[in-house]
Scaffold this motif. Structure first.
Motif, mmCIF file in Angstrom:
data_model
loop_
_atom_site.group_PDB
_atom_site.id
_atom_site.type_symbol
_atom_site.label_atom_id
_atom_site.label_comp_id
_atom_site.label_asym_id
_atom_site.label_seq_id
_atom_site.Cartn_x
_atom_site.Cartn_y
_atom_site.Cartn_z
ATOM 1 N N UNK A 166 -43.292 -31.758 -13.311
ATOM 2 C CA UNK A 166 -43.002 -30.588 -12.473
ATOM 3 C C UNK A 166 -41.865 -30.894 -11.496
ATOM 4 N N UNK A 167 -41.938 -32.056 -10.833
ATOM 5 C CA UNK A 167 -40.900 -32.424 -9.873
ATOM 6 C C UNK A 167 -39.543 -32.583 -10.539
ATOM 7 N N UNK A 168 -39.538 -33.220 -11.711
ATOM 8 C CA UNK A 168 -38.270 -33.468 -12.397
ATOM 9 C C UNK A 168 -37.668 -32.167 -12.914
ATOM 10 N N UNK A 169 -38.497 -31.274 -13.424
ATOM 11 C CA UNK A 169 -37.986 -29.974 -13.899
ATOM 12 C C UNK A 169 -37.339 -29.202 -12.753
ATOM 13 N N UNK A 170 -38.013 -29.173 -11.601
ATOM 14 C CA UNK A 170 -37.436 -28.481 -10.437
ATOM 15 C C UNK A 170 -36.076 -29.061 -10.079
ATOM 16 N N UNK A 171 -35.978 -30.378 -10.097
ATOM 17 C CA UNK A 171 -34.731 -31.024 -9.698
ATOM 18 C C UNK A 171 -33.626 -30.781 -10.746
ATOM 19 N N UNK A 172 -33.994 -30.773 -12.020
ATOM 20 C CA UNK A 172 -33.018 -30.481 -13.067
ATOM 21 C C UNK A 172 -32.437 -29.078 -12.902
ATOM 22 N N UNK A 173 -33.323 -28.109 -12.667
ATOM 23 C CA UNK A 173 -32.874 -26.719 -12.515
ATOM 24 C C UNK A 173 -32.017 -26.549 -11.261
ATOM 25 N N UNK A 174 -32.370 -27.275 -10.201
ATOM 26 C CA UNK A 174 -31.592 -27.184 -8.966
ATOM 27 C C UNK A 174 -30.217 -27.832 -9.120
ATOM 28 N N UNK A 175 -30.155 -28.900 -9.931
ATOM 29 C CA UNK A 175 -28.908 -29.652 -10.070
ATOM 30 C C UNK A 175 -27.948 -29.023 -11.070
ATOM 31 N N UNK A 176 -28.488 -28.224 -12.007
ATOM 32 C CA UNK A 176 -27.634 -27.616 -13.039
ATOM 33 C C UNK A 176 -28.099 -26.193 -13.308
ATOM 34 N N UNK A 177 -27.419 -25.229 -12.686
ATOM 35 C CA UNK A 177 -27.786 -23.818 -12.846
ATOM 36 C C UNK A 177 -27.552 -23.334 -14.274
ATOM 37 N N UNK A 178 -26.713 -24.060 -15.040
ATOM 38 C CA UNK A 178 -26.399 -23.645 -16.414
ATOM 39 C C UNK A 178 -27.319 -24.321 -17.445
ATOM 40 N N UNK A 179 -28.313 -25.066 -16.989
ATOM 41 C CA UNK A 179 -29.214 -25.782 -17.900
ATOM 42 C C UNK A 179 -29.940 -24.808 -18.831
ATOM 43 N N UNK A 180 -30.051 -25.163 -20.121
ATOM 44 C CA UNK A 180 -30.718 -24.288 -21.104
ATOM 45 C C UNK A 180 -31.655 -25.119 -21.989
ATOM 46 N N UNK A 181 -32.371 -24.398 -22.870
ATOM 47 C CA UNK A 181 -33.244 -25.023 -23.890
ATOM 48 C C UNK A 181 -34.275 -25.972 -23.286
ATOM 49 N N UNK A 182 -34.841 -25.605 -22.158
ATOM 50 C CA UNK A 182 -35.777 -26.486 -21.462
ATOM 51 C C UNK A 182 -37.155 -26.473 -22.131
ATOM 52 N N UNK A 183 -37.663 -27.656 -22.441
ATOM 53 C CA UNK A 183 -39.012 -27.802 -23.000
ATOM 54 C C UNK A 183 -39.687 -29.007 -22.358
#
Length: 307
Positions: free
Chosen positions: A262-279
């Motif tokens: 959960x913590x890592x997903x939040x940080x990934x989304x915050x660091x890259x607004x263009x992130x896609x294909x998240x699983x």
């Protein structure tokens, strides 16, 4: 641990080679119609365990049984098929001749054409064994292991040297044999192979069973999850984040192993607004094996199969 429901069993078995303790009071049993995968690093004791069940070695202590008999008993040996890592076969014989020779050792053998078809070598019957590729030779060895119509099949690293297509065909044949009631003991370095085939997985390290259960049960013991996504973030940056155990790129996608998804997903989304294909994925057997052997005194990690 002796149990009459097991068709092959090691009960409190110890085996030493000089100062080396290969097996240390190990208990292991196989039921009829079950595929048991033995996993562990080189030197863990897997080959010694199989050698004892085949009657190739004798235990220093404990008991070993095959169909309720001594593994060296001919009546027990006639009920098994064996595919070992190394096989010294007459190089000048043709594949069809090898299969007929092997079938002649058994009282009620499988038709050689049927064994060849199951192993996918029916187009190689007229070829000399020595002229075959390594993967083709492994398939011939599999066909030979089927010739006696075995009730129990020992497969020691069966798909080494095979391409992906040949491996998938062998998996299909193994599944059919198990569905027909044959029991299988499989050792493999390819964790995906155990994951795809095994009813039960036994992890051995330093001559002891350190974990045993279904693939799902082993996965459930692992705290890690894998996050998969498409991102422009640098793997070195993400790998340094708190809670990230490992980070790499595979086929253009980032894979992150973490016990804090959960913590890592939040940080990934915050660091890259263009992130896609998240699983977010459950741990595979590879992660489970790494986790289980982590506390066992420098046990090397079994290699993960290349796609």
């Amino acid at each position: 641990m002796h149990n009459d429901s097991y068709i092959a069993q090691l009960d409190g078995v110890t085996k030493r080679y000089g100062q080396l303790v290969a097996l240390d009071g190990i208990d292991l049993g196989l039921r009829r119609g079950e595929l048991l995968a033995l996993l562990g690093p080189n030197g863990a004791g897997k080959s010694t365990a199989i050698g004892l069940l085949l009657g190739l070695h004798r235990a220093d202590s404990g008991s070993v049984s095959l169909f309720g008999r001594d593994p060296q008993d001919i009546e027990a040996r006639r009920r098994i098929g064996v595919m070992l890592q190394s096989a010294a076969l007459p190089p000048t014989l043709k594949v069809g001749e090898l299969l007929k020779l092997t079938a002649s050792y058994y009282p009620s053998p499988r038709d050689t054409g049927e064994a060849a078809a199951m192993a996918g070598v029916d187009d190689l019957l007229g070829r000399r064994y020595a002229a075959l590729s390594g993967g083709q030779q492994r398939r011939v060895q599999f066909a030979m292991a089927l010739c006696g119509r075995p009730e129990l099949l020992f497969l020691d690293e069966p798909t080494v040297g095979m391409d992906i297509d040949a491996r998938q065909k062998l998996w299909t044949a193994i599944r059919q044999l198990v569905a027909d009631g044959c029991s299988v003991v499989l050792t493999t370095h390819y964790l995906e192979e155990a994951e795809a085939l095994a009813d039960r997985v036994c992890v051995i390290a330093h001559g002891k069973v350190i974990s045993e259960g279904s693939v799902d049960a082993l996965r459930a013991r692992v705290a890690y999850r894998r996050i998969r996504c498409t991102t422009s973030l640098d793997t070195g940056v993400v790998a340094a984040w708190p809670g990230v155990a490992e980070c790499h790129i595979e086929q253009g996608r980032m894979f992150v192993s973490t016990a804090q998804p959960e913590n890592v997903v939040r940080r990934l989304l915050a660091a890259d607004a263009a992130l896609t294909d998240l699983e977010v994925l459950r741990a595979g057997l590879a992660e489970a094996f790494t986790e289980l052997t982590r506390d066992n005194d420098d046990v090397p990690v079994v290699e993960k199969e290349a796609a």
